[in-house]
Design a protein around this motif. Sequence first.
Motif, PDB file in Angstrom:
ATOM      1  N   ALA A   1       0.510  -0.612  15.354  1.00 27.18           N
ATOM      2  CA  ALA A   1       1.678  -1.462  15.568  1.00 27.18           C
ATOM      3  C   ALA A   1       2.940  -0.879  14.948  1.00 27.18           C
ATOM      4  O   ALA A   1       4.023  -1.457  15.092  1.00 27.18           O
ATOM      5  CB  ALA A   1       1.407  -2.865  15.001  1.00 27.18           C
ATOM      6  N   GLY A   2       2.803   0.250  14.253  1.00 27.25           N
ATOM      7  CA  GLY A   2       3.959   0.903  13.657  1.00 27.25           C
ATOM      8  C   GLY A   2       4.182   0.592  12.201  1.00 27.25           C
ATOM      9  O   GLY A   2       5.240   0.916  11.642  1.00 27.25           O
ATOM     10  N   THR A   3       3.202  -0.029  11.544  1.00 32.40           N
ATOM     11  CA  THR A   3       3.328  -0.435  10.150  1.00 32.40           C
ATOM     12  C   THR A   3       2.725   0.614   9.219  1.00 32.40           C
ATOM     13  O   THR A   3       1.651   1.154   9.495  1.00 32.40           O
ATOM     14  CB  THR A   3       2.613  -1.780   9.917  1.00 32.40           C
ATOM     15  OG1 THR A   3       3.292  -2.794  10.667  1.00 32.40           O
ATOM     16  CG2 THR A   3       2.595  -2.161   8.450  1.00 32.40           C
ATOM     17  N   THR A   4       3.415   0.906   8.134  1.00 29.99           N
ATOM     18  CA  THR A   4       2.870   1.731   7.067  1.00 29.99           C
ATOM     19  C   THR A   4       2.008   0.832   6.177  1.00 29.99           C
ATOM     20  O   THR A   4       2.462  -0.227   5.732  1.00 29.99           O
ATOM     21  CB  THR A   4       3.995   2.363   6.229  1.00 29.99           C
ATOM     22  OG1 THR A   4       4.720   3.298   7.050  1.00 29.99           O
ATOM     23  CG2 THR A   4       3.447   3.087   5.012  1.00 29.99           C
ATOM     24  N   VAL A   5       0.778   1.244   5.924  1.00 30.74           N
ATOM     25  CA  VAL A   5      -0.178   0.404   5.197  1.00 30.74           C
ATOM     26  C   VAL A   5      -0.416   0.958   3.800  1.00 30.74           C
ATOM     27  O   VAL A   5      -0.752   2.137   3.631  1.00 30.74           O
ATOM     28  CB  VAL A   5      -1.517   0.313   5.957  1.00 30.74           C
ATOM     29  CG1 VAL A   5      -2.515  -0.552   5.180  1.00 30.74           C
ATOM     30  CG2 VAL A   5      -1.293  -0.255   7.353  1.00 30.74           C
ATOM     31  N   LEU A   6      -0.239   0.097   2.808  1.00 32.15           N
ATOM     32  CA  LEU A   6      -0.472   0.455   1.411  1.00 32.15           C
ATOM     33  C   LEU A   6      -1.627  -0.368   0.849  1.00 32.15           C
ATOM     34  O   LEU A   6      -1.863  -1.498   1.281  1.00 32.15           O
ATOM     35  CB  LEU A   6       0.774   0.188   0.567  1.00 32.15           C
ATOM     36  CG  LEU A   6       2.099   0.799   1.019  1.00 32.15           C
ATOM     37  CD1 LEU A   6       3.198   0.412   0.043  1.00 32.15           C
ATOM     38  CD2 LEU A   6       1.986   2.306   1.113  1.00 32.15           C
ATOM     39  N   GLN A   7      -2.308   0.179  -0.137  1.00 29.64           N
ATOM     40  CA  GLN A   7      -3.376  -0.527  -0.820  1.00 29.64           C
ATOM     41  C   GLN A   7      -3.129  -0.493  -2.323  1.00 29.64           C
ATOM     42  O   GLN A   7      -2.855   0.562  -2.896  1.00 29.64           O
ATOM     43  CB  GLN A   7      -4.731   0.119  -0.524  1.00 29.64           C
ATOM     44  CG  GLN A   7      -5.895  -0.497  -1.275  1.00 29.64           C
ATOM     45  CD  GLN A   7      -6.172  -1.929  -0.833  1.00 29.64           C
ATOM     46  OE1 GLN A   7      -6.191  -2.210   0.362  1.00 29.64           O
ATOM     47  NE2 GLN A   7      -6.383  -2.829  -1.794  1.00 29.64           N
TER      48      GLN A   7
ATOM     49  N   VAL B   1       0.173  -8.122  12.998  1.00 28.24           N
ATOM     50  CA  VAL B   1      -0.042  -7.228  14.134  1.00 28.24           C
ATOM     51  C   VAL B   1       0.863  -7.620  15.293  1.00 28.24           C
ATOM     52  O   VAL B   1       1.416  -6.773  15.998  1.00 28.24           O
ATOM     53  CB  VAL B   1      -1.523  -7.246  14.570  1.00 28.24           C
ATOM     54  CG1 VAL B   1      -1.716  -6.488  15.886  1.00 28.24           C
ATOM     55  CG2 VAL B   1      -2.401  -6.631  13.483  1.00 28.24           C
ATOM     56  N   GLY B   2       1.045  -8.926  15.477  1.00 24.88           N
ATOM     57  CA  GLY B   2       1.861  -9.409  16.586  1.00 24.88           C
ATOM     58  C   GLY B   2       3.349  -9.310  16.344  1.00 24.88           C
ATOM     59  O   GLY B   2       4.138  -9.263  17.297  1.00 24.88           O
ATOM     60  N   SER B   3       3.757  -9.269  15.085  1.00 21.14           N
ATOM     61  CA  SER B   3       5.175  -9.182  14.738  1.00 21.14           C
ATOM     62  C   SER B   3       5.329  -8.162  13.616  1.00 21.14           C
ATOM     63  O   SER B   3       5.547  -8.530  12.454  1.00 21.14           O
ATOM     64  CB  SER B   3       5.705 -10.557  14.303  1.00 21.14           C
ATOM     65  OG  SER B   3       7.087 -10.510  14.030  1.00 21.14           O
ATOM     66  N   PRO B   4       5.192  -6.877  13.924  1.00 13.91           N
ATOM     67  CA  PRO B   4       5.065  -5.842  12.893  1.00 13.91           C
ATOM     68  C   PRO B   4       6.268  -5.745  11.962  1.00 13.91           C
ATOM     69  O   PRO B   4       7.421  -5.942  12.371  1.00 13.91           O
ATOM     70  CB  PRO B   4       4.901  -4.552  13.704  1.00 13.91           C
ATOM     71  CG  PRO B   4       4.457  -4.990  15.060  1.00 13.91           C
ATOM     72  CD  PRO B   4       5.113  -6.313  15.283  1.00 13.91           C
ATOM     73  N   VAL B   5       5.972  -5.446  10.704  1.00 10.54           N
ATOM     74  CA  VAL B   5       6.994  -5.171   9.697  1.00 10.54           C
ATOM     75  C   VAL B   5       6.830  -3.721   9.253  1.00 10.54           C
ATOM     76  O   VAL B   5       5.787  -3.106   9.498  1.00 10.54           O
ATOM     77  CB  VAL B   5       6.857  -6.123   8.486  1.00 10.54           C
ATOM     78  CG1 VAL B   5       7.046  -7.576   8.924  1.00 10.54           C
ATOM     79  CG2 VAL B   5       5.507  -5.957   7.797  1.00 10.54           C
ATOM     80  N   PRO B   6       7.839  -3.132   8.607  1.00  8.80           N
ATOM     81  CA  PRO B   6       7.734  -1.722   8.227  1.00  8.80           C
ATOM     82  C   PRO B   6       6.534  -1.393   7.345  1.00  8.80           C
ATOM     83  O   PRO B   6       5.846  -0.409   7.562  1.00  8.80           O
ATOM     84  CB  PRO B   6       9.061  -1.466   7.500  1.00  8.80           C
ATOM     85  CG  PRO B   6      10.021  -2.421   8.141  1.00  8.80           C
ATOM     86  CD  PRO B   6       9.209  -3.663   8.381  1.00  8.80           C
ATOM     87  N   TRP B   7       6.299  -2.235   6.318  1.00  9.43           N
ATOM     88  CA  TRP B   7       5.214  -1.961   5.389  1.00  9.43           C
ATOM     89  C   TRP B   7       4.361  -3.205   5.199  1.00  9.43           C
ATOM     90  O   TRP B   7       4.889  -4.331   5.138  1.00  9.43           O
ATOM     91  CB  TRP B   7       5.755  -1.548   4.026  1.00  9.43           C
ATOM     92  CG  TRP B   7       6.233  -0.124   3.937  1.00  9.43           C
ATOM     93  CD1 TRP B   7       6.578   0.699   4.973  1.00  9.43           C
ATOM     94  CD2 TRP B   7       6.424   0.633   2.743  1.00  9.43           C
ATOM     95  NE1 TRP B   7       6.971   1.931   4.500  1.00  9.43           N
ATOM     96  CE2 TRP B   7       6.892   1.913   3.128  1.00  9.43           C
ATOM     97  CE3 TRP B   7       6.260   0.358   1.400  1.00  9.43           C
ATOM     98  CZ2 TRP B   7       7.189   2.912   2.198  1.00  9.43           C
ATOM     99  CZ3 TRP B   7       6.556   1.351   0.465  1.00  9.43           C
ATOM    100  CH2 TRP B   7       7.004   2.617   0.870  1.00  9.43           C
ATOM    101  N   VAL B   8       3.056  -3.026   5.053  1.00  6.79           N
ATOM    102  CA  VAL B   8       2.135  -4.083   4.631  1.00  6.79           C
ATOM    103  C   VAL B   8       1.274  -3.522   3.508  1.00  6.79           C
ATOM    104  O   VAL B   8       0.750  -2.408   3.622  1.00  6.79           O
ATOM    105  CB  VAL B   8       1.236  -4.573   5.788  1.00  6.79           C
ATOM    106  CG1 VAL B   8       0.100  -5.452   5.251  1.00  6.79           C
ATOM    107  CG2 VAL B   8       2.055  -5.355   6.803  1.00  6.79           C
ATOM    108  N   SER B   9       1.158  -4.276   2.424  1.00  6.82           N
ATOM    109  CA  SER B   9       0.279  -3.861   1.333  1.00  6.82           C
ATOM    110  C   SER B   9      -0.815  -4.896   1.138  1.00  6.82           C
ATOM    111  O   SER B   9      -0.633  -6.076   1.437  1.00  6.82           O
ATOM    112  CB  SER B   9       1.065  -3.678   0.030  1.00  6.82           C
ATOM    113  OG  SER B   9       1.620  -4.906  -0.426  1.00  6.82           O
TER     114      SER B   9
END
Length: 351
Positions: free
Chosen positions: A153-159, A128-136
């Motif tokens: 935070a601007g991150t696309t979230v995948l599950q 959250v503090g250092s956002p990356v494009p995608w988090v899964s």
Amino acid sequence: MHAEEIPGMSRLLSDLGVELPVLAAPMAGGGTTPELVVAAARAGSMGFLAAGYKPAQLLAEQMRTVRAEGVPFGVNVFAPNPVPVSADAYSRYARTVQAEADRYGLGLSDSAPREDDDEWAAKIDVLVGSPVPWVSFTFGIPDPAVVAALRRAGTTVLQSVTTAEEARQAAQAGVDGLVVQGPAAGGHSATLTPDRPLASVSLPDLVAHIRSTVTLPLVAAGGIGTPADVAAALHAGAEATMVGTLLLRTDESGASAPHQRALADPAFDTTVLTRAFTGRPARGLRNAFIDRYESLAPAGYPAVHHLTAPLRKAATAAGDQALMHLWAGTAYRQAVQEPTAQTLRRLTVLL
């Protein structure tokens, strides 16, 4: 071929400049390196750092390393979904595998069950503090508040999901897309119910079923080894695919030398699902440890993982493939020694 030219390719990828519909999967435990993630991006793909089994501080350092190269990337996190193990079952298994640990002078049977959440809160704080494009996320579905914080935070979230029911649950949590993992995948299954047998289903059929269940973009993973496999997954309704095992022998891989040799060794002629190493179903090359202990291993994650970790580390250092966790998907024979970029590009020749 560019992403926007591929039928069905999601804007989630094209907006990042990703050209190939084959992504580099996160492989916890060392297989994925920052160098591999950077190489994937420079090939027109995108890779995921594996946050699993490493301190939050090390994850932050690896994120800085990749970010300094100016390429898009993602991070995969193990979401808490513990499988409790009884003290008695744990002790019995510890005493059983002690026979193997004796050769390395390890006292596994003296250990107590270790239950932890893999520094979950600290890793979310980093992301959250250092956002990356995608988090899964894998193993569990995070609280919707965590998903919302990452998205803000601007991150696309995948599950990661393995069934249509899991896909529905993930959609309700507010994620942006799904990684659909078939049972042929190497390493740990992403199943949310690790105490139940995995259904036997082809990846294209699983993708098609989930595509008929939810409207989220899909990334297909598990057992992909050829351009035809990629094409089949895309035809079934995936926006992209993801490979892991095929990258284990690449120049940028962090997999151990004994692991890489085993993938090409005719003596290892099949993969099996096992919980003998970690207490959670995972696919790897069949070896002596699995043959001896699969029927005796209790369900219990992460306690069983922590129990056998010292033995696996010692076996790896000694090159003892009989006692190592040789994670591999069913397409492992397609893994070859070459640059990561070459592996990813050759999988798209039919597109």
